[in-house]
Write an enzyme that holds these catalytic residues in place. Structure first.
Site, PDB file in Angstrom:
ATOM      1  N   GLU A  40      -4.322  -2.196  -1.527  1.00 11.03           N
ATOM      2  CA  GLU A  40      -2.771  -2.560  -1.518  1.00 11.03           C
ATOM      3  C   GLU A  40      -1.849  -3.564  -0.819  1.00 11.03           C
ATOM      4  O   GLU A  40      -2.565  -4.258   0.189  1.00 11.03           O
ATOM      5  CB  GLU A  40      -2.002  -1.478  -1.173  1.00 11.03           C
ATOM      6  N   LYS A 129       4.371   8.538  -0.210  1.00  9.39           N
ATOM      7  CA  LYS A 129       4.329   8.488   1.480  1.00  9.39           C
ATOM      8  C   LYS A 129       5.164   8.725   2.289  1.00  9.39           C
ATOM      9  O   LYS A 129       6.090   8.260   2.692  1.00  9.39           O
ATOM     10  CB  LYS A 129       3.732   6.968   1.320  1.00  9.39           C
TER      11      LYS A 129
END
Length: 210
Positions: A40, A129
């Site tokens: 990411e 998340k």
């Protein structure tokens, strides 16, 4: 292999906050060689879409590449245009989740409460998340798992260290996002690779002992 399945193979997302395009490929190669299969690039990094494009060209579908700190729909589109397939946010925004799903991207919205989790699930997210994970702890995951659908996976992100991975897995976490544990702009490539190997080994051992 479908992109999302890479997260099942090695449930670790390397967060490259602050990476620059001139280092992105070398850092990505060091991580991939150590066993990382998801990367990411937070959008508050320098020229993040350039880094995402470089990493996407380098790995194709062998590594899940995408953007972090995605806060609006336009950035979902820009990530996809750069070749990214992963959309990670610090918050729960139904519009961002729905846009990512409409483009067949892997969506990982940030959440903290059961309410936020169910809003994300209703918008189409199946990977959540928990952020910042260190503020809540493994017991929070255990409590949430009692009410969340079994197909929904929780990733602990924010303040999680490799040495703590076993505790989180036993609590019901499915995976992790690791930032400074793996990468800071001043880390050498050798240091990044060594950190990544330790993290991959830690999760493999924890999975065996779970």
């Amino acid at each position: 292999m479908q992109p999302a399945l890479l997260l099942d193979e090695v449930p670790l997302v390397a967060i490259l906050r602050g990476v620059t395009p001139d280092r992105a490929s070398a850092v990505g190669d060091a991580l991939f060689s150590a066993g990382i299969r998801a990367i990411e690039v937070p959008l508050n990094s320098p020229k993040p879409f350039d880094s995402i494009a470089q990493l996407s060209r380098l790995f194709g579908k062998s590594c899940l590449i995408g953007a972090g700190t995605v806060l609006d729909v336009d950035d979902v589109d820009r990530t996809r245009n750069a070749g990214g397939l992963l959309i990670v946010s610090p918050n729960t925004d139904s519009r961002v989740i729905a846009r990512a799903r409409s483009l067949d991207l892997v969506s990982m919205p940030g959440f903290a409460t059961a309410t936020e989790a169910f809003v994300a699930i209703a918008a189409g997210a199946a990977r959540l998340k928990l952020f910042p994970a260190a503020s809540y702890g493994p017991a929070h995951v255990t409590a949430l798992r009692a009410v969340l659908p079994t197909h929904v996976k929780i990733y602990a992100v924010g303040g999680v260290e490799a040495a703590q991975i076993g505790n989180w897995l036993r609590a019901g976490a499915a995976g992790f996002g690791l930032g400074s544990e793996l990468f800071k702009p001043d880390y050498s490539l050798a240091d990044i690779a060594a950190r990544a190997r330790r993290a991959v080994e830690a999760i493999e051992q924890a999975q065996r002992e779970k």
